[in-house]
Write a protein that holds these residues in place. Structure first.
Motif, PDB file in Angstrom:
ATOM      1  N   GLU A  12       0.808  -1.310   0.044  1.00  0.00           N
ATOM      2  CA  GLU A  12      -0.034   0.008   0.000  1.00  0.00           C
ATOM      3  C   GLU A  12       0.844   1.081   0.070  1.00  0.00           C
ATOM      4  N   LEU A  13       1.945   1.206   0.772  1.00  0.00           N
ATOM      5  CA  LEU A  13       2.850   2.599   0.822  1.00  0.00           C
ATOM      6  C   LEU A  13       3.566   2.705  -0.490  1.00  0.00           C
ATOM      7  N   ILE A  14       3.783   1.645  -1.045  1.00  0.00           N
ATOM      8  CA  ILE A  14       4.757   1.543  -2.414  1.00  0.00           C
ATOM      9  C   ILE A  14       3.510   2.101  -3.358  1.00  0.00           C
ATOM     10  N   GLN A  15       2.423   1.541  -3.463  1.00  0.00           N
ATOM     11  CA  GLN A  15       1.554   2.208  -4.549  1.00  0.00           C
ATOM     12  C   GLN A  15       1.200   3.720  -4.265  1.00  0.00           C
ATOM     13  N   ALA A  16       1.084   3.995  -3.062  1.00  0.00           N
ATOM     14  CA  ALA A  16       0.728   5.647  -2.769  1.00  0.00           C
ATOM     15  C   ALA A  16       1.889   6.340  -3.085  1.00  0.00           C
ATOM     16  N   MET A  17       3.159   5.838  -2.987  1.00  0.00           N
ATOM     17  CA  MET A  17       4.205   6.552  -3.255  1.00  0.00           C
ATOM     18  C   MET A  17       4.331   6.891  -4.782  1.00  0.00           C
ATOM     19  N   LEU A  18       3.794   5.675  -5.606  1.00  0.00           N
ATOM     20  CA  LEU A  18       3.895   5.994  -7.186  1.00  0.00           C
ATOM     21  C   LEU A  18       3.127   6.821  -7.711  1.00  0.00           C
ATOM     22  N   LYS A  19       2.229   7.448  -6.695  1.00  0.00           N
ATOM     23  CA  LYS A  19       0.889   8.398  -6.844  1.00  0.00           C
ATOM     24  C   LYS A  19       1.601   9.613  -6.418  1.00  0.00           C
ATOM     25  N   GLY A  20       2.858   9.795  -5.632  1.00  0.00           N
ATOM     26  CA  GLY A  20       3.505  11.117  -5.404  1.00  0.00           C
ATOM     27  C   GLY A  20       3.108  11.247  -3.727  1.00  0.00           C
ATOM     28  N   ASP A  21       2.733  10.322  -3.273  1.00  0.00           N
ATOM     29  CA  ASP A  21       2.229  10.408  -1.720  1.00  0.00           C
ATOM     30  C   ASP A  21       3.441  10.818  -0.611  1.00  0.00           C
ATOM     31  N   LEU A  22       3.899  11.748  -0.389  1.00  0.00           N
ATOM     32  CA  LEU A  22       4.934  11.863   0.578  1.00  0.00           C
ATOM     33  C   LEU A  22       4.569  11.321   2.015  1.00  0.00           C
ATOM     34  N   LYS A  23       3.471  11.307   2.269  1.00  0.00           N
ATOM     35  CA  LYS A  23       3.374  10.772   3.765  1.00  0.00           C
ATOM     36  C   LYS A  23       3.454   9.270   3.592  1.00  0.00           C
ATOM     37  N   ALA A  24       3.238   8.684   2.527  1.00  0.00           N
ATOM     38  CA  ALA A  24       3.457   7.216   2.667  1.00  0.00           C
ATOM     39  C   ALA A  24       4.972   7.150   2.397  1.00  0.00           C
ATOM     40  N   TYR A  25       5.510   8.073   1.927  1.00  0.00           N
ATOM     41  CA  TYR A  25       7.161   7.956   1.651  1.00  0.00           C
ATOM     42  C   TYR A  25       7.876   8.027   3.193  1.00  0.00           C
ATOM     43  N   GLU A  26       7.323   8.883   4.122  1.00  0.00           N
ATOM     44  CA  GLU A  26       7.736   9.132   5.169  1.00  0.00           C
ATOM     45  C   GLU A  26       7.523   8.015   6.251  1.00  0.00           C
ATOM     46  N   ILE A  27       6.418   7.367   5.888  1.00  0.00           N
ATOM     47  CA  ILE A  27       5.975   6.417   6.989  1.00  0.00           C
ATOM     48  C   ILE A  27       7.079   5.164   6.428  1.00  0.00           C
ATOM     49  N   LEU A  28       7.185   4.894   5.172  1.00  0.00           N
ATOM     50  CA  LEU A  28       8.220   3.763   4.600  1.00  0.00           C
ATOM     51  C   LEU A  28       9.696   3.987   5.044  1.00  0.00           C
ATOM     52  N   ILE A  29       9.977   5.294   5.149  1.00  0.00           N
ATOM     53  CA  ILE A  29      11.521   5.724   5.337  1.00  0.00           C
ATOM     54  C   ILE A  29      11.650   5.715   6.978  1.00  0.00           C
ATOM     55  N   GLY A  30      10.640   5.788   7.752  1.00  0.00           N
ATOM     56  CA  GLY A  30      10.509   5.632   9.319  1.00  0.00           C
ATOM     57  C   GLY A  30      10.708   4.432   9.536  1.00  0.00           C
ATOM     58  N   GLN A  31      10.317   3.271   8.579  1.00  0.00           N
ATOM     59  CA  GLN A  31      10.624   1.838   9.078  1.00  0.00           C
ATOM     60  C   GLN A  31      12.066   1.288   8.657  1.00  0.00           C
ATOM     61  N   TYR A  32      12.681   2.186   7.823  1.00  0.00           N
ATOM     62  CA  TYR A  32      14.045   1.753   7.235  1.00  0.00           C
ATOM     63  C   TYR A  32      15.262   2.354   7.858  1.00  0.00           C
ATOM     64  N   TRP A  79      12.866   7.217  -2.807  1.00  0.00           N
ATOM     65  CA  TRP A  79      11.790   7.934  -3.420  1.00  0.00           C
ATOM     66  C   TRP A  79      11.848   8.277  -5.067  1.00  0.00           C
ATOM     67  N   LYS A  80      13.051   8.354  -5.594  1.00  0.00           N
ATOM     68  CA  LYS A  80      13.105   8.629  -6.836  1.00  0.00           C
ATOM     69  C   LYS A  80      13.046   7.276  -7.672  1.00  0.00           C
ATOM     70  N   GLN A  81      13.526   6.122  -7.166  1.00  0.00           N
ATOM     71  CA  GLN A  81      13.506   4.761  -7.974  1.00  0.00           C
ATOM     72  C   GLN A  81      12.390   3.948  -7.458  1.00  0.00           C
ATOM     73  N   ILE A  82      11.542   4.334  -6.744  1.00  0.00           N
ATOM     74  CA  ILE A  82      10.525   3.283  -6.197  1.00  0.00           C
ATOM     75  C   ILE A  82       9.697   2.506  -7.384  1.00  0.00           C
ATOM     76  N   GLY A  83       9.799   3.402  -8.486  1.00  0.00           N
ATOM     77  CA  GLY A  83       9.052   2.710  -9.755  1.00  0.00           C
ATOM     78  C   GLY A  83       9.822   1.590 -10.306  1.00  0.00           C
ATOM     79  N   THR A  84      11.151   1.537  -9.808  1.00  0.00           N
ATOM     80  CA  THR A  84      11.915   0.396 -10.628  1.00  0.00           C
ATOM     81  C   THR A  84      11.819  -0.846  -9.807  1.00  0.00           C
ATOM     82  N   PHE A  85      11.251  -0.562  -8.521  1.00  0.00           N
ATOM     83  CA  PHE A  85      10.849  -1.896  -7.674  1.00  0.00           C
ATOM     84  C   PHE A  85       9.600  -2.554  -8.325  1.00  0.00           C
ATOM     85  N   LYS A  86      10.067  -3.978  -8.569  1.00  0.00           N
ATOM     86  CA  LYS A  86       9.236  -4.834  -9.130  1.00  0.00           C
ATOM     87  C   LYS A  86       8.737  -5.890  -8.421  1.00  0.00           C
ATOM     88  N   GLY A  87       9.127  -6.068  -7.136  1.00  0.00           N
ATOM     89  CA  GLY A  87       8.655  -6.959  -6.393  1.00  0.00           C
ATOM     90  C   GLY A  87       9.174  -8.293  -6.461  1.00  0.00           C
TER      91      GLY A  87
END
Length: 203
Positions: free
Chosen positions: A8-28, A58-66
């Motif tokens: 969910e965080l990744i999908q939100a980041m792909l739409k430019g959601d900075l809050k999702a990015y902050e949550i993800l970065i907080g975990q890592y 943030w810049k390359q999350i679109g390259t993550f293919k799972g």
């Protein structure tokens, strides 16, 4: 919508959601910084490297293919960032490697990895182990530093290390065996600080 899963965080980041990015970065972010510090052994360099990795996420999350776990993808990015810095420092003349023997392939007979590590640590009091090992690791070639840090400090599985470094499982085991053997040779050198340390601990 509350974002819970990494997907969910990744999908939100792909739409430019900075809050999702902050949550993800907080975990890592702490794990990223810890790995950078283990590899670079300099707080300022580690901080700068970790910040660069966070920006790249943030810049390359679109390259993550799972195809691998997100944590593996992030560790790969972090490792590559640190390797670039280590190699750049080496080109500047820093002595980072004493043992430059090349990989000879997966078919090389492996030594007893557990015995090698026990040989290294059996002479060292636990309270002093970290500093001595860190200094010794810093004298290894970069590829050896990475595999020892990932396996013996970060406690990553052989399979995850293979995915992070994009090498085969056999190469991971072979490289780790050589890295531990080279580290033991470094710690047994008749030079400071190893000479005084081992003389003290073998009285």
């Amino acid at each position: 919508m509350k974002l819970n899963s990494e997907e969910e965080l990744i999908q939100a980041m792909l739409k430019g959601d900075l809050k999702a990015y902050e949550i993800l970065i907080g975990q890592y972010e702490k794990k990223i910084y810890a790995l950078c510090l283990h590899l670079l052994k300099d707080t300022e360099e580690a901080y700068d490297a970790a910040q660069e990795v966070c920006i790249k996420i943030w810049k390359q999350i679109g390259t993550f293919k799972g195809q691998a776990k997100l944590s593996t993808w992030i560790y790969r990015m972090t490792t590559n960032q640190c390797l670039d810095i280590l190699r750049k420092n080496k080109r500047k003349g820093q002595e980072l490697s004493l043992f430059l023997d090349e990989e000879t392939g997966e078919e090389e007979k492996l030594t007893d990895q557990t015995a090698i590590w026990q040989d290294v640590s059996s002479h060292i009091e636990q309270k002093e182990l970290g500093e001595v090992i860190r200094q010794g690791i810093g004298e290894l070639k970069e590829d050896y530093q990475v595999v020892i840090v990932l396996r013996d400090i970060e406690q990553r599985s052989y399979e995850e290390i293979a995915n992070i470094l994009e090498i085969s499982l056999g190469t991971v085991k072979s490289r780790l065996s050589r890295a531990r053997s080279a580290l033991r040779k470094i710690l047994e050198q008749n030079k400071e600080p190893y000479r005084s340390f081992f003389r003290h601990n073998n009285k």
